[in-house]
Design an enzyme around this catalytic site. Structure first.
Site, mmCIF file in Angstrom:
data_model
loop_
_atom_site.group_PDB
_atom_site.id
_atom_site.type_symbol
_atom_site.label_atom_id
_atom_site.label_comp_id
_atom_site.label_asym_id
_atom_site.label_seq_id
_atom_site.Cartn_x
_atom_site.Cartn_y
_atom_site.Cartn_z
ATOM 1 N N GLY A 66 0.695 -1.126 -0.212
ATOM 2 C CA GLY A 66 0.223 0.393 0.120
ATOM 3 C C GLY A 66 0.738 1.260 -0.224
ATOM 4 O O GLY A 66 2.542 0.942 -0.358
ATOM 5 N N ASP A 76 -4.298 -13.166 3.113
ATOM 6 C CA ASP A 76 -5.338 -12.042 3.959
ATOM 7 C C ASP A 76 -4.971 -12.334 5.401
ATOM 8 O O ASP A 76 -4.660 -13.612 6.185
ATOM 9 C CB ASP A 76 -6.529 -12.451 3.349
ATOM 10 C CG ASP A 76 -7.647 -11.468 3.882
ATOM 11 O OD1 ASP A 76 -7.671 -10.465 4.794
ATOM 12 O OD2 ASP A 76 -8.461 -11.008 2.830
ATOM 13 N N SER A 91 -3.216 5.947 14.177
ATOM 14 C CA SER A 91 -3.762 7.410 14.327
ATOM 15 C C SER A 91 -4.354 7.990 14.698
ATOM 16 O O SER A 91 -4.680 8.062 15.730
ATOM 17 C CB SER A 91 -5.241 6.870 12.842
ATOM 18 O OG SER A 91 -5.794 8.242 12.246
ATOM 19 N N ALA A 92 -4.045 9.518 14.255
ATOM 20 C CA ALA A 92 -4.222 10.944 15.230
ATOM 21 C C ALA A 92 -5.740 10.783 15.502
ATOM 22 O O ALA A 92 -6.029 11.271 16.375
ATOM 23 C CB ALA A 92 -4.288 11.992 14.453
ATOM 24 N N TYR A 119 -14.029 3.078 11.843
ATOM 25 C CA TYR A 119 -12.628 3.098 11.105
ATOM 26 C C TYR A 119 -11.529 2.877 12.808
ATOM 27 O O TYR A 119 -10.633 2.775 13.283
ATOM 28 C CB TYR A 119 -12.478 3.695 9.887
ATOM 29 C CG TYR A 119 -11.379 3.898 10.551
ATOM 30 C CD1 TYR A 119 -9.971 3.276 9.585
ATOM 31 C CD2 TYR A 119 -10.658 5.333 10.377
ATOM 32 C CE1 TYR A 119 -8.539 3.457 9.991
ATOM 33 C CE2 TYR A 119 -9.067 5.944 10.097
ATOM 34 C CZ TYR A 119 -7.888 5.278 10.189
ATOM 35 O OH TYR A 119 -7.108 5.322 10.427
ATOM 36 N N LYS A 123 -8.945 1.629 15.336
ATOM 37 C CA LYS A 123 -7.593 2.136 15.836
ATOM 38 C C LYS A 123 -7.104 1.910 16.736
ATOM 39 O O LYS A 123 -6.567 1.090 17.732
ATOM 40 C CB LYS A 123 -6.614 3.295 15.726
ATOM 41 C CG LYS A 123 -7.291 3.129 13.501
ATOM 42 C CD LYS A 123 -6.325 2.569 13.225
ATOM 43 C CE LYS A 123 -5.509 2.791 11.814
ATOM 44 N NZ LYS A 123 -4.857 1.445 11.191
ATOM 45 N N LEU A 133 -7.580 14.596 1.690
ATOM 46 C CA LEU A 133 -7.493 16.220 1.008
ATOM 47 C C LEU A 133 -6.281 16.324 -0.655
ATOM 48 O O LEU A 133 -6.899 16.232 -1.649
ATOM 49 C CB LEU A 133 -7.335 17.077 1.885
ATOM 50 C CG LEU A 133 -6.949 18.679 0.734
ATOM 51 C CD1 LEU A 133 -8.340 18.839 -0.109
ATOM 52 C CD2 LEU A 133 -6.661 19.510 1.717
ATOM 53 N N GLY A 158 -17.856 14.961 11.327
ATOM 54 C CA GLY A 158 -17.271 14.643 11.812
ATOM 55 C C GLY A 158 -15.677 15.315 11.878
ATOM 56 O O GLY A 158 -14.474 14.902 12.794
HETATM 57 C C1 UD1 Z 1 -9.401 11.626 7.289
HETATM 58 C C2 UD1 Z 1 -10.293 10.706 8.570
HETATM 59 C C3 UD1 Z 1 -8.702 9.839 9.705
HETATM 60 C C4 UD1 Z 1 -8.357 9.320 8.744
HETATM 61 C C5 UD1 Z 1 -7.235 9.831 7.690
HETATM 62 C C6 UD1 Z 1 -6.186 9.657 6.697
HETATM 63 C C7 UD1 Z 1 -12.144 11.785 8.662
HETATM 64 C C8 UD1 Z 1 -13.634 12.873 9.647
HETATM 65 N N1 UD1 Z 1 -11.233 11.460 9.169
HETATM 66 O O1 UD1 Z 1 -8.536 12.973 7.968
HETATM 67 O O2 UD1 Z 1 -10.015 9.215 10.193
HETATM 68 O O3 UD1 Z 1 -7.856 8.699 9.744
HETATM 69 O O4 UD1 Z 1 -8.028 10.685 6.918
HETATM 70 O O5 UD1 Z 1 -7.042 8.990 6.483
HETATM 71 O O6 UD1 Z 1 -11.881 11.433 7.706
HETATM 72 N N2 UD1 Z 1 -10.621 18.156 2.645
HETATM 73 C C9 UD1 Z 1 -11.210 19.136 2.251
HETATM 74 N N3 UD1 Z 1 -12.442 18.290 0.193
HETATM 75 C C10 UD1 Z 1 -11.878 17.508 0.123
HETATM 76 C C11 UD1 Z 1 -11.188 16.069 1.456
HETATM 77 C C12 UD1 Z 1 -10.756 17.015 2.112
HETATM 78 O O7 UD1 Z 1 -11.852 20.434 2.092
HETATM 79 O O8 UD1 Z 1 -12.452 17.055 -0.725
HETATM 80 C C13 UD1 Z 1 -10.594 19.030 4.061
HETATM 81 C C14 UD1 Z 1 -11.315 18.577 5.227
HETATM 82 O O9 UD1 Z 1 -12.272 18.964 5.364
HETATM 83 C C15 UD1 Z 1 -10.072 18.566 6.075
HETATM 84 C C16 UD1 Z 1 -8.708 18.433 5.518
HETATM 85 O O10 UD1 Z 1 -8.986 18.584 4.075
HETATM 86 O O11 UD1 Z 1 -10.113 20.146 6.874
HETATM 87 C C17 UD1 Z 1 -7.558 17.735 5.744
HETATM 88 O O12 UD1 Z 1 -8.944 16.209 4.975
HETATM 89 P P1 UD1 Z 1 -8.622 14.490 5.456
HETATM 90 O O13 UD1 Z 1 -7.269 14.928 3.678
HETATM 91 O O14 UD1 Z 1 -9.539 14.106 4.698
HETATM 92 O O15 UD1 Z 1 -7.981 14.170 6.467
HETATM 93 P P2 UD1 Z 1 -8.587 14.684 7.783
HETATM 94 O O16 UD1 Z 1 -9.878 14.945 7.804
HETATM 95 O O17 UD1 Z 1 -7.503 14.797 9.177
#
Ligand code: UD1
Length: 338
Positions: A10, A58, A124-125, A148, A152, A199, A293
């Site tokens: 991965g 697996d 994970s945080a 999920y 953890k 993101l 969340g």
């Molecule tokens: C997410 C997960 C967390 C997981 C981590 C790594 C949630 C609530 N949390 O963390 O459990 O351990 O990923 O896989 O899903 N954002 C946008 N647009 C997007 C995607 C994200 O604005 O299309 C924003 C989110 O609101 C956040 C930031 O970007 O503020 C980071 O998001 P993301 O990359 O999903 O990470 P986490 O939410 O920190």
């Protein structure tokens, strides 16, 4: 050392395998390829000139896992394998609890039976939940907000109980903040299946033209620009943290918990800007409602890892974006074409 890496094909796992091989360890990868590609390991071999042994297996196959340990003579295990999509875990909790918890229990039973009691666990945080207090410190109460995250947290509890029952166990619980970036070669990187939940991979797919624009989830948070703040950490810094933890376990028995983050927060808009700078083009985005969340702000206090392991993250957000972009640009469809 001979190290078994579960989930080693991965995203984080493949970077870990590369670092282990470069550090001179023997590596065996166990992966069921549910959300990964064996092509990542072929490229790790091309980059390092060393061969990671690959077992397609697996962790739910308890007999298969036990047979692997019967012949493996492993010194240590780094355990990444598991499902990780938050939304899917809410929709299909049994799938998550079964896969992540039972898979881990099978692994631990075989490790215990065969006397392999050294483990680095991919936590994970997310276990801190939507804590309003930052920076996040290891001793804070845990409060994961979705299935999920609870897997953890529960695996952390299982490992703590195991360590308490038998002081010969050596366990590192590593709480990752937001892993991003790629190996600087651009040959391995994150290849999410379907629409990315996180993101950085989403922004990268917009930059490469696979998606139209980024939806920014919320611009009314109590942060400087109103968007969510996270502690993004380069995947190579993260892998280096695992190596440091593995070294620490060589001379310390017990169960230890460390945050792996930079200690710095970046907002969604800062990330979009930094990625646009790296890619040399503006990234289109649009504000959308908050994602349920989500915490407003999350970043680590990484001082325990520095004090105990002598480890800290040193790659900047600009470098994370540059490396992530190099991977995405040269592999627009991930490993699929290979
Ligand atoms: C997410 C997960 C967390 C997981 C981590 C790594 C949630 C609530 N949390 O963390 O459990 O351990 O990923 O896989 O899903 N954002 C946008 N647009 C997007 C995607 C994200 O604005 O299309 C924003 C989110 O609101 C956040 C930031 O970007 O503020 C980071 O998001 P993301 O990359 O999903 O990470 P986490 O939410 O920190």
């Amino acid at each position: 050392m001979k190290v078994l890496v579960t989930g080693g094909a991965g995203y984080i796992g493949s970077h870990m395998v590369l670092c282990l091989l470069e550090a001179g360890h023997d590596v065996v990868v166990l992966d069921n390829l549910a959300n990964s590609s064996a092509e990542s390991l072929r490229r790790v071999e091309e980059l390092t000139g060393k061969h990671p042994e690959f077992i397609e297996l697996d962790l739910l196959d308890a007999l298969g896992v036990d047979n692997l340990f019967a012949s493996g003579a492993f010194d240590s295990v780094i355990h990444f394998a598991g499902f990780k999509a938050v939304g899917e875990s809410v929709a299909q909790p049994l799938k998550y609890y079964h896969n992540n918890i039972v898979g881990t229990l099978n692994l631990l039973a075989s490790m215990d039976k065969h006397g392999v009691r050294s483990l680095v666990f991919s936590s994970s945080a997310t276990v801190y939940g939507a804590s309003e207090e930052v920076p996040l410190i290891e001793k804070m109460p845990l409060d994961a907000t979705n299935p999920y995250g609870r897997t953890k947290e529960q695996i952390e509890d299982i490992l703590s109980d195991l360590g308490a029952s038998d002081p010969t166990w050596r366990v590192a619980l590593l709480r990752y903040f937001n892993p991003v970036g790629a190996h600087e070669s651009g040959r391995i990187g994150e290849d999410p299946s379907g629409i990315p939940n996180n993101l950085l991979p989403f922004v990268a797919q917009v930059a490469v033209g696979r998606r139209e624009k980024v939806m920014v989830f919320g611009n009314d948070y109590p942060t400087p620009d109103g968007t969510g703040v996270r502690d993004y950490i380069h995947v190579m810094d993260l892998a280096a943290g695992h190596l440091a933890a593995l070294g620490y376990l060589g001379s310390h028995a017990g169960v230890f918990t460390w945050n792996l983050g930079t200690g710095n927060g970046s907002s969604v808009l800062e990330v979009i800007q930094a990625f646009g700078d790296a890619a040399g083009k503006p990234i289109p985005f649009e504000f959308a409602p908050r994602r349920p969340g989500d915490a407003a702000v999350s970043y680590a206090d990484p001082s325990a890892a520095l004090a105990d392991l002598g480890w800290s993250a040193h790659r900047s957000l600009a470098q994370m974006c540059a490396d992530h972009w190099r991977w995405q640009e040269s592999n627009p469809n991930g490993y699929a074409a290979s």
